[in-house]
Design a protein around this motif. Structure first.
Motif, PDB file in Angstrom:
ATOM      1  N   ALA A   1       1.212  -1.252  -0.056  1.00 26.68           N
ATOM      2  CA  ALA A   1       0.038  -0.225  -0.198  1.00 26.68           C
ATOM      3  C   ALA A   1       1.014   1.315   0.271  1.00 26.68           C
ATOM      4  N   PHE A   2       0.438   2.084  -0.389  1.00 31.98           N
ATOM      5  CA  PHE A   2       1.024   3.709  -0.340  1.00 31.98           C
ATOM      6  C   PHE A   2       0.555   4.115   0.536  1.00 31.98           C
ATOM      7  N   VAL A   3       1.043   5.237   1.202  1.00 30.87           N
ATOM      8  CA  VAL A   3       0.775   6.391   2.739  1.00 30.87           C
ATOM      9  C   VAL A   3       1.532   8.204   2.159  1.00 30.87           C
ATOM     10  N   THR A   4      -0.165   8.426   2.026  1.00 32.01           N
ATOM     11  CA  THR A   4      -0.490   9.943   1.322  1.00 32.01           C
ATOM     12  C   THR A   4      -0.762  10.869   2.470  1.00 32.01           C
ATOM     13  N   LEU A   5      -0.399  12.392   3.226  1.00 32.60           N
ATOM     14  CA  LEU A   5      -1.341  12.929   4.147  1.00 32.60           C
ATOM     15  C   LEU A   5      -1.995  13.469   3.177  1.00 32.60           C
ATOM     16  N   ASP A   6      -1.735  13.556   2.110  1.00 32.35           N
ATOM     17  CA  ASP A   6      -2.494  14.491   0.939  1.00 32.35           C
ATOM     18  C   ASP A   6      -4.448  13.907   0.271  1.00 32.35           C
ATOM     19  N   PRO A   7      -4.899  14.184   0.824  1.00 29.56           N
ATOM     20  CA  PRO A   7      -6.869  13.757   0.223  1.00 29.56           C
ATOM     21  C   PRO A   7      -6.588  13.606  -1.636  1.00 29.56           C
ATOM     22  N   ALA A   8      -6.061  14.723  -2.596  1.00 25.49           N
ATOM     23  CA  ALA A   8      -6.057  14.896  -3.830  1.00 25.49           C
ATOM     24  C   ALA A   8      -4.869  13.118  -4.835  1.00 25.49           C
ATOM     25  N   CYS A   9      -3.711  13.517  -3.413  1.00 26.52           N
ATOM     26  CA  CYS A   9      -2.840  12.197  -4.013  1.00 26.52           C
ATOM     27  C   CYS A   9      -3.563  11.053  -3.786  1.00 26.52           C
ATOM     28  N   ALA A  10      -4.005  10.826  -2.970  1.00 25.43           N
ATOM     29  CA  ALA A  10      -4.817   9.345  -2.480  1.00 25.43           C
ATOM     30  C   ALA A  10      -5.477   9.094  -2.986  1.00 25.43           C
ATOM     31  N   ARG A  11      -7.192   9.831  -3.081  1.00 24.33           N
ATOM     32  CA  ARG A  11      -7.867  10.041  -4.275  1.00 24.33           C
ATOM     33  C   ARG A  11      -6.653   9.198  -6.009  1.00 24.33           C
ATOM     34  N   THR A  12      -6.256   9.959  -6.251  1.00 24.30           N
ATOM     35  CA  THR A  12      -5.071  10.013  -7.714  1.00 24.30           C
ATOM     36  C   THR A  12      -4.930   8.099  -7.618  1.00 24.30           C
ATOM     37  N   ALA A  13      -3.922   7.366  -6.001  1.00 21.81           N
ATOM     38  CA  ALA A  13      -3.362   6.710  -6.189  1.00 21.81           C
ATOM     39  C   ALA A  13      -4.351   5.636  -5.672  1.00 21.81           C
ATOM     40  N   ARG A  14      -6.054   6.054  -5.258  1.00 20.04           N
ATOM     41  CA  ARG A  14      -6.253   5.157  -5.137  1.00 20.04           C
ATOM     42  C   ARG A  14      -7.004   3.992  -6.153  1.00 20.04           C
ATOM     43  N   LYS A  15      -7.181   4.398  -7.468  1.00 19.31           N
ATOM     44  CA  LYS A  15      -7.128   4.882  -9.120  1.00 19.31           C
ATOM     45  C   LYS A  15      -6.114   2.804  -9.548  1.00 19.31           C
ATOM     46  N   VAL A  16      -4.916   3.300  -8.900  1.00 16.39           N
ATOM     47  CA  VAL A  16      -3.706   2.001  -9.596  1.00 16.39           C
ATOM     48  C   VAL A  16      -3.551   1.024  -8.660  1.00 16.39           C
ATOM     49  N   VAL A  17      -3.636   2.006  -7.868  1.00  9.79           N
ATOM     50  CA  VAL A  17      -2.759   1.020  -5.926  1.00  9.79           C
ATOM     51  C   VAL A  17      -3.986   0.788  -5.038  1.00  9.79           C
ATOM     52  N   ALA A  18      -3.876   0.318  -3.944  1.00 12.80           N
ATOM     53  CA  ALA A  18      -4.024   0.568  -2.455  1.00 12.80           C
ATOM     54  C   ALA A  18      -3.228   1.525  -1.448  1.00 12.80           C
ATOM     55  N   VAL A  19      -4.070   2.409  -1.094  1.00 13.47           N
ATOM     56  CA  VAL A  19      -4.029   3.439   0.483  1.00 13.47           C
ATOM     57  C   VAL A  19      -4.472   2.993   1.822  1.00 13.47           C
ATOM     58  N   ALA A  20      -3.213   3.092   1.945  1.00  6.39           N
ATOM     59  CA  ALA A  20      -3.168   3.372   3.903  1.00  6.39           C
ATOM     60  C   ALA A  20      -3.239   4.380   4.507  1.00  6.39           C
ATOM     61  N   ARG A  21      -4.235   4.243   5.923  1.00  8.81           N
ATOM     62  CA  ARG A  21      -3.276   5.394   6.374  1.00  8.81           C
ATOM     63  C   ARG A  21      -2.057   5.929   7.087  1.00  8.81           C
ATOM     64  N   PHE A  22      -1.989   6.861   7.494  1.00  7.81           N
ATOM     65  CA  PHE A  22      -0.507   6.950   8.390  1.00  7.81           C
ATOM     66  C   PHE A  22      -0.625   6.394   9.336  1.00  7.81           C
ATOM     67  N   GLU A  23      -2.071   6.173  10.380  1.00 11.64           N
ATOM     68  CA  GLU A  23      -2.439   4.846  12.111  1.00 11.64           C
ATOM     69  C   GLU A  23      -1.707   3.944  11.681  1.00 11.64           C
ATOM     70  N   ASP A  24      -2.084   3.358  10.187  1.00 14.80           N
ATOM     71  CA  ASP A  24      -1.665   2.038   9.700  1.00 14.80           C
ATOM     72  C   ASP A  24      -0.403   1.693  10.010  1.00 14.80           C
ATOM     73  N   LEU A  25       1.281   2.756   9.545  1.00 16.89           N
ATOM     74  CA  LEU A  25       2.578   2.183   9.647  1.00 16.89           C
ATOM     75  C   LEU A  25       2.450   2.408  11.775  1.00 16.89           C
ATOM     76  N   LEU A  26       1.757   2.675  12.314  1.00 13.96           N
ATOM     77  CA  LEU A  26       2.141   2.686  13.865  1.00 13.96           C
ATOM     78  C   LEU A  26       2.071   1.656  14.318  1.00 13.96           C
ATOM     79  N   ALA A  27       3.584   1.318  15.455  1.00 13.19           N
ATOM     80  CA  ALA A  27       3.632   0.916  16.320  1.00 13.19           C
ATOM     81  C   ALA A  27       2.468   0.383  17.835  1.00 13.19           C
TER      82      ALA A  27
END
Length: 132
Positions: free
Chosen positions: A106-132
């Motif tokens: 998955a790809f992680v970004t904080l930019d909502p517009a970038c996330a919308r574009t990314a979802r067209k081709v890859v899975a997008v995860a939330r920042f919180e998904d990275l955390l311990a």
């Protein structure tokens, strides 16, 4: 192990917030992340948001992140195809998407517009998904 491609905004938030990444995760990014982080910090210094010393500390922290940087020919060719397919204005965002497509979960970004574009081709995860 989950492999996440992170954008420069995410790299800076990791160091700014001082968060720990879950041990079972691996972080990846295209090599251009270094230049983009540097440019973002420079903008903040020039705009009076950060001192030069603080920007330097943040840059050092980003350099110390356990982050695999990639930028080979295959990645670049794939990024070019994605940029053309999505009709992007350049290939910068496409490099992150190509790397995600080729090597990550998955790809992680904080930019909502970038996330919308990314979802067209890859899975997008939330920042919180990275955390311990």
């Amino acid at each position: 192990m989950t492999r996440f491609v992170i954008g420069p905004d995410v790299a800076l938030r990791i160091v700014t917030d001082g968060v720990a990444i879950a041990a079972e995760h691996q972080l990846l990014a295209p090599t251009l992340l270094r230049s983009q982080v540097l440019a973002m910090l420079y903008r903040d210094v020039a705009g009076g948001v950060l001192s030069r010393a603080e920007a330097g500390r943040r840059l050092d922290h980003v350099r110390r992140l356990k982050l695999r940087l990639l930028g080979d020919r295959v990645l670049q060719e794939h990024a070019l195809r994605i940029a053309e397919e999505l009709k992007l204005p350049d290939t910068f965002e496409a490099e992150y998407l190509a790397l995600t497509h080729l090597q990550a979960d998955a790809f992680v970004t904080l930019d909502p517009a970038c996330a919308r574009t990314a979802r067209k081709v890859v899975a997008v995860a939330r920042f919180e998904d990275l955390l311990a």
